[in-house]
Design a protein around this motif. Structure first.
Motif, PDB file in Angstrom:
ATOM      1  N   MET A   1      63.617  56.029  46.959  1.00  0.00           N
ATOM      2  CA  MET A   1      63.411  56.498  48.330  1.00  0.00           C
ATOM      3  C   MET A   1      63.673  58.168  48.073  1.00  0.00           C
ATOM      4  SD  MET A   1      65.127  53.846  50.916  1.00  0.00           S
ATOM      5  CE  MET A   1      65.003  54.973  52.293  1.00  0.00           C
ATOM      6  N   TYR A   2      64.344  58.474  47.347  1.00  0.00           N
ATOM      7  CA  TYR A   2      64.945  59.785  47.216  1.00  0.00           C
ATOM      8  C   TYR A   2      63.702  60.289  46.320  1.00  0.00           C
ATOM      9  CZ  TYR A   2      67.013  64.187  45.585  1.00  0.00           C
ATOM     10  OH  TYR A   2      67.382  65.317  45.257  1.00  0.00           O
ATOM     11  N   ASN A   4      60.297  59.574  45.964  1.00  0.00           N
ATOM     12  CA  ASN A   4      59.164  59.386  46.456  1.00  0.00           C
ATOM     13  C   ASN A   4      59.238  60.241  47.898  1.00  0.00           C
ATOM     14  OD1 ASN A   4      57.900  58.095  44.464  1.00  0.00           O
ATOM     15  ND2 ASN A   4      58.619  56.119  45.452  1.00  0.00           N
ATOM     16  N   ASP A   5      60.594  60.561  48.274  1.00  0.00           N
ATOM     17  CA  ASP A   5      60.559  61.301  49.524  1.00  0.00           C
ATOM     18  C   ASP A   5      60.167  60.344  50.832  1.00  0.00           C
ATOM     19  OD1 ASP A   5      61.554  63.282  51.161  1.00  0.00           O
ATOM     20  OD2 ASP A   5      59.621  64.347  51.229  1.00  0.00           O
ATOM     21  N   LYS A   6      60.658  59.207  50.947  1.00  0.00           N
ATOM     22  CA  LYS A   6      60.173  58.158  51.703  1.00  0.00           C
ATOM     23  C   LYS A   6      61.447  57.652  52.667  1.00  0.00           C
ATOM     24  CE  LYS A   6      55.924  56.371  49.776  1.00  0.00           C
ATOM     25  NZ  LYS A   6      55.216  55.229  49.450  1.00  0.00           N
ATOM     26  N   HIS A   7      61.339  57.223  53.918  1.00  0.00           N
ATOM     27  CA  HIS A   7      62.419  56.672  54.591  1.00  0.00           C
ATOM     28  C   HIS A   7      62.179  55.179  55.024  1.00  0.00           C
ATOM     29  CE1 HIS A   7      63.715  60.799  55.151  1.00  0.00           C
ATOM     30  NE2 HIS A   7      62.685  61.267  55.350  1.00  0.00           N
ATOM     31  N   LYS A   8      61.212  54.590  54.313  1.00  0.00           N
ATOM     32  CA  LYS A   8      60.746  53.060  54.935  1.00  0.00           C
ATOM     33  C   LYS A   8      60.702  52.322  53.373  1.00  0.00           C
ATOM     34  CE  LYS A   8      58.351  53.756  58.942  1.00  0.00           C
ATOM     35  NZ  LYS A   8      56.970  53.552  59.699  1.00  0.00           N
ATOM     36  N   SER A  12      61.784  45.005  53.131  1.00  0.00           N
ATOM     37  CA  SER A  12      63.103  44.969  52.791  1.00  0.00           C
ATOM     38  C   SER A  12      64.090  43.997  53.265  1.00  0.00           C
ATOM     39  CB  SER A  12      63.807  46.469  53.341  1.00  0.00           C
ATOM     40  OG  SER A  12      63.836  46.341  54.868  1.00  0.00           O
TER      41      SER A  12
END
Length: 61
Positions: A1-2, A4-8, A12
């Motif tokens: 996530m870090y 790829n700068d994603k929050h989803k 999951s």
């Protein structure tokens, strides 16, 4: 996530003991997120039949 700068995270895991359970985000006042299966059922002449069962979000229309 870090990286790829994603929050989803798609699909999951929410529960270790029930790993097939997925959150479904809803726009309801009482609950913004629901958990569990969605069922599509039909009732014909007093008999109830499950048409579809899914733990993924889908449109009922």
């Amino acid at each position: 996530m870090y990286i790829n700068d994603k929050h989803k995270i798609a699909d999951s895991i929410v529960s270790i003991s029930q790993s097939w359970i997925r959150p479904t985000v809803r726009d309801k006042v009482s609950a913004k997120v629901e958990f569990g299966a969605k069922l599509t059922i039909s009732v014909v002449k007093g008999f109830t039949r499950i048409e579809r069962t899914s733990f993924d979000a889908y449109n009922e229309c």
